[in-house]
Write an enzyme that holds these catalytic residues in place. Structure first.
Site, PDB file in Angstrom:
ATOM      1  N   GLU A 226      95.253  -0.631 -15.397  1.00 12.33           N
ATOM      2  CA  GLU A 226      94.509  -1.894 -15.490  1.00 12.33           C
ATOM      3  C   GLU A 226      94.236  -2.410 -14.081  1.00 12.33           C
ATOM      4  O   GLU A 226      94.897  -2.011 -13.123  1.00 12.33           O
ATOM      5  CB  GLU A 226      95.325  -2.938 -16.256  1.00 12.33           C
ATOM      6  CG  GLU A 226      95.704  -2.528 -17.666  1.00 12.33           C
ATOM      7  CD  GLU A 226      96.792  -3.423 -18.219  1.00 12.33           C
ATOM      8  OE1 GLU A 226      96.493  -4.601 -18.491  1.00 12.33           O
ATOM      9  OE2 GLU A 226      97.930  -2.961 -18.367  1.00 12.33           O
ATOM     10  N   LYS A 228      94.535  -5.131 -11.173  1.00 16.12           N
ATOM     11  CA  LYS A 228      95.495  -6.156 -10.762  1.00 16.12           C
ATOM     12  C   LYS A 228      94.706  -7.361 -10.270  1.00 16.12           C
ATOM     13  O   LYS A 228      93.929  -7.259  -9.321  1.00 16.12           O
ATOM     14  CB  LYS A 228      96.417  -5.651  -9.650  1.00 16.12           C
ATOM     15  CG  LYS A 228      97.493  -6.663  -9.281  1.00 16.12           C
ATOM     16  CD  LYS A 228      98.369  -6.181  -8.156  1.00 16.12           C
ATOM     17  CE  LYS A 228      99.531  -7.157  -7.944  1.00 16.12           C
ATOM     18  NZ  LYS A 228      99.122  -8.549  -7.805  1.00 16.12           N
ATOM     19  N   ARG A 233     100.083 -15.523 -12.849  1.00 18.78           N
ATOM     20  CA  ARG A 233     100.749 -14.794 -13.926  1.00 18.78           C
ATOM     21  C   ARG A 233     101.377 -15.816 -14.869  1.00 18.78           C
ATOM     22  O   ARG A 233     102.090 -16.728 -14.440  1.00 18.78           O
ATOM     23  CB  ARG A 233     101.828 -13.883 -13.313  1.00 18.78           C
ATOM     24  CG  ARG A 233     102.696 -13.116 -14.327  1.00 18.78           C
ATOM     25  CD  ARG A 233     102.093 -11.799 -14.666  1.00 18.78           C
ATOM     26  NE  ARG A 233     102.928 -11.053 -15.594  1.00 18.78           N
ATOM     27  CZ  ARG A 233     103.901 -10.215 -15.230  1.00 18.78           C
ATOM     28  NH1 ARG A 233     104.172 -10.031 -13.945  1.00 18.78           N
ATOM     29  NH2 ARG A 233     104.590  -9.547 -16.143  1.00 18.78           N
ATOM     30  N   ARG A 248     104.979 -17.555 -13.535  1.00 21.21           N
ATOM     31  CA  ARG A 248     106.041 -16.629 -13.130  1.00 21.21           C
ATOM     32  C   ARG A 248     107.116 -17.340 -12.317  1.00 21.21           C
ATOM     33  O   ARG A 248     108.269 -16.946 -12.305  1.00 21.21           O
ATOM     34  CB  ARG A 248     105.438 -15.490 -12.303  1.00 21.21           C
ATOM     35  CG  ARG A 248     106.458 -14.453 -11.877  1.00 21.21           C
ATOM     36  CD  ARG A 248     105.842 -13.413 -10.983  1.00 21.21           C
ATOM     37  NE  ARG A 248     106.821 -12.897 -10.053  1.00 21.21           N
ATOM     38  CZ  ARG A 248     106.573 -12.065  -9.073  1.00 21.21           C
ATOM     39  NH1 ARG A 248     105.343 -11.641  -8.890  1.00 21.21           N
ATOM     40  NH2 ARG A 248     107.516 -11.651  -8.267  1.00 21.21           N
ATOM     41  N   GLU A 276      97.119 -12.908 -17.042  1.00 19.89           N
ATOM     42  CA  GLU A 276      96.724 -13.508 -15.766  1.00 19.89           C
ATOM     43  C   GLU A 276      95.727 -14.632 -16.027  1.00 19.89           C
ATOM     44  O   GLU A 276      94.702 -14.429 -16.672  1.00 19.89           O
ATOM     45  CB  GLU A 276      96.081 -12.454 -14.870  1.00 19.89           C
ATOM     46  CG  GLU A 276      96.082 -12.810 -13.405  1.00 19.89           C
ATOM     47  CD  GLU A 276      97.420 -12.544 -12.734  1.00 19.89           C
ATOM     48  OE1 GLU A 276      97.604 -13.008 -11.592  1.00 19.89           O
ATOM     49  OE2 GLU A 276      98.277 -11.869 -13.339  1.00 19.89           O
ATOM     50  N   LYS A 398     102.451  -1.326  -8.861  1.00 13.84           N
ATOM     51  CA  LYS A 398     101.239  -2.020  -8.419  1.00 13.84           C
ATOM     52  C   LYS A 398     100.700  -1.283  -7.200  1.00 13.84           C
ATOM     53  O   LYS A 398     101.425  -0.989  -6.252  1.00 13.84           O
ATOM     54  CB  LYS A 398     101.521  -3.492  -8.106  1.00 13.84           C
ATOM     55  CG  LYS A 398     102.640  -3.774  -7.130  1.00 13.84           C
ATOM     56  CD  LYS A 398     102.867  -5.269  -6.991  1.00 13.84           C
ATOM     57  CE  LYS A 398     104.037  -5.567  -6.055  1.00 13.84           C
ATOM     58  NZ  LYS A 398     104.330  -7.019  -5.951  1.00 13.84           N
TER      59      LYS A 398
END
Length: 526
Positions: A226, A228, A233, A248, A276, A398
């Protein structure tokens, strides 16, 4: 307070994680249960609001010490921390006040609504009954600036070792909407109150930066890829017709996104989504600076809601109808998420795009072009992976694009705090704007200890002006500054803001004449 002061001393005197854990366990074995709850609250950011103006605290300290203001300012500049400066300049106590941490916290909270005279009386009496370390802690608690260099992971590891609980259970228990005066240590440590709280989020599953070659990951078909995104978040919770949005950073941000809250309320069932939060207009993800304009506002006008619309790109389903799905593989969770959103079709809740690719080489090209859509890079998730609490190396990676960089010149410097209070570690940088310089970023990290000492010597020899603790220096030292994104901003003189600026290297090979020009830098904005 003495046990707590001993703990702070022990934590501040070591950089070793195991020593910090041992110090925390020693404290937990000695402290009363009420203090243990407040200890956890303070170390997880649940500090009470500041009820005493720190300017008054300075005035009261100067009344006691009779120090001239200029000497106080010089002392403050040298120390770099107000609470510590006050503790150092005040005379030794004439008596001993012996209260527990929880008693102190309740008295500090009780200052709300008191008159300035009552607050002054409380503070002066407290200063007169505390030793240096206790007084320092008191000042930081009073001023709302209590911060200690202990990571969440270290705290959880210490509590796990002390209680023999699972770390994931403890992490879950410490998150959420609990208050230290409404829960016992036993309830908190045993996670007894997890289920009754509709707002309770799950610990976020986090990714490590990719540190191996793509081919080492094995078969590409085993991975879900996916984009980023550079947003916020968030976990979006709907339980028993109540909606909560958690960042987050464990902040409850529901009221900042009313359109998302309203959409979720209209959806059927109970669930917990992970995704997100982004500013999206005309199907295009906007720069993070646009999203930032909506944050921490008491009132969101219709104009702002219209100009900066919000969408959530959802990539995981953690709970469905009170069933915890985190142990299921991500492929299964994704299928359930797709079914949920397909049935509901919410207008501003979108599925995060899964990227189709044939081989690892093709994926590298996709990553390189991700900045064109305001993406930071790619997320690589093993399809069989569960939703971990925190980080587990190997399952989620990531893979960010290389940061943008500019060359800028140092023009302001300020001393750090703690062990770096003797050195200049807080830097402000500028770039060219015609024949003049304009500030563009502040940065605190990226230099070695040796380089920090070199820069500090330069500042001491080449300071032109001083404004409190800040020194204006000759514009001679050039540094390469890296950042993740850039956008227009009215908050900065340059008209632009850099996302996560940090120092990459000291460009001793360049002069101030060779730094970047603001107009060229603006061309980087998408």
């Amino acid at each position: 307070m003495k046990h707590f002061a001993d703990l702070i001393n022990a934590l501040e005197s070591t950089n070793k994680t195991n020593a910090k854990i041992d110090a925390i366990i020693d404290y937990l074995e000695r402290a009363p249960d009420e203090d243990k709850v407040w200890f956890i609250a303070l170390f997880t950011g649940k500090r009470p609001k500041r009820n005493v103006n720190t300017n008054y605290m300075k005035e009261w300290a100067l009344e006691i010490t009779k120090l001239p203001f200029w000497l106080f300012q010089e002392s403050y500049s040298s120390v770099g921390d107000l609470g510590e400066t006050l503790s150092l300049i005040l005379p030794p106590p004439n008596e001993k006040i012996d209260r527990t941490l929880s008693q102190w916290m309740l008295e500090i909270i009780d200052l709300k609504g008191k008159t300035d005279a009552e607050k002054k009386n409380f503070v002066l009496n407290s200063w007169n009954g505390l030793d240096y370390t206790e007084r320092l802690i008191f000042n930081k608690l009073l001023g709302g600036s209590f911060r200690i260099g202990v990571s969440d992971k270290t705290l959880i590891n210490a509590l796990t070792k002390f209680s023999n609980q699972e770390s994931s259970t403890l992490t879950h228990s410490l998150m959420g909407k609990w208050q230290p005066d409404e829960i016992s240590f036993k309830e908190l440590i045993s996670a007894e109150k997890i289920n009754p709280d509709n707002s309770k989020p799950y610990p976020f599953c986090l990714a490590y930066p990719l540190e191996k070659e793509l081919e080492e990951l094995g078969d590409p078909d085993e991975w879900q890829i996916e984009y980023k995104w550079d947003g916020i978040r968030g976990q979006i919770i709907k339980r028993n017709d109540e909606v909560f949005i958690w960042s987050r950073g464990e902040e409850l941000i529901t009221e900042q996104f009313p359109e998302i809250t309203e959409t979720i309320k209209q959806m059927n069932g109970n669930f917990v989504l992970d995704g997100e939060i982004l500013a999206v207009k005309d199907s295009k993800v906007l720069n993070f600076n646009e999203l930032q304009k909506r944050l921490n506002r008491k009132t969101l006008t219709k104009k702002m809601l219209s100009e900066i619309p919000i969408e959530v790109f959802v990539y995981d389903l953690l709970e469905l109808e009170n069933n915890d799905l985190r142990e299921k593989p991500i492929a299964a969770r994704r299928a359930m998420l797709e079914e949920l959103l397909l049935n509901e079709d919410p207008e501003n809740i979108k599925l995060s795009q899964i990227i189709d690719f044939e081989n690892w080489n093709e994926l590298n090209e996709i990553r390189e072009n991700s900045r064109e859509i305001n993406s930071e890079g790619l997320m690589l998730k093993q399809k069989k992976s569960p939703y971990h609490s925190g980080r587990k190396k190997g399952d989620w990676w990531k893979w960010k694009i290389n940061p943008l960089t500019i060359d800028a010149v140092l023009i302001y410097a300020q001393k750090g705090s703690g062990r770096r209070s003797a050195y200049y570690t807080d830097y402000t940088f500028a770039v060219k704007k015609g024949d003049s310089l304009v500030t563009i970023a502040k940065a605190y990290s990226g230099l070695t200890d040796k380089e920090i000492m070199e820069v500090s010597k330069f500042v001491n020899k080449n300071a032109i002006e001083k404004f409190g603790p800040v020194r204006t220096v000759k514009a001679e030292l050039v540094f390469e500054i890296a950042f993740e994104g850039i956008g227009f901003s009215n908050r900065h003189k340059s008209g632009v803001a850099l996302r996560f600026p940090r120092i990459v290297r000291w460009r001793k090979d360049k002069t101030a004449d060779e730094i970047d020009d603001l107009e060229e830098i603006k061309k980087l904005i998408q």
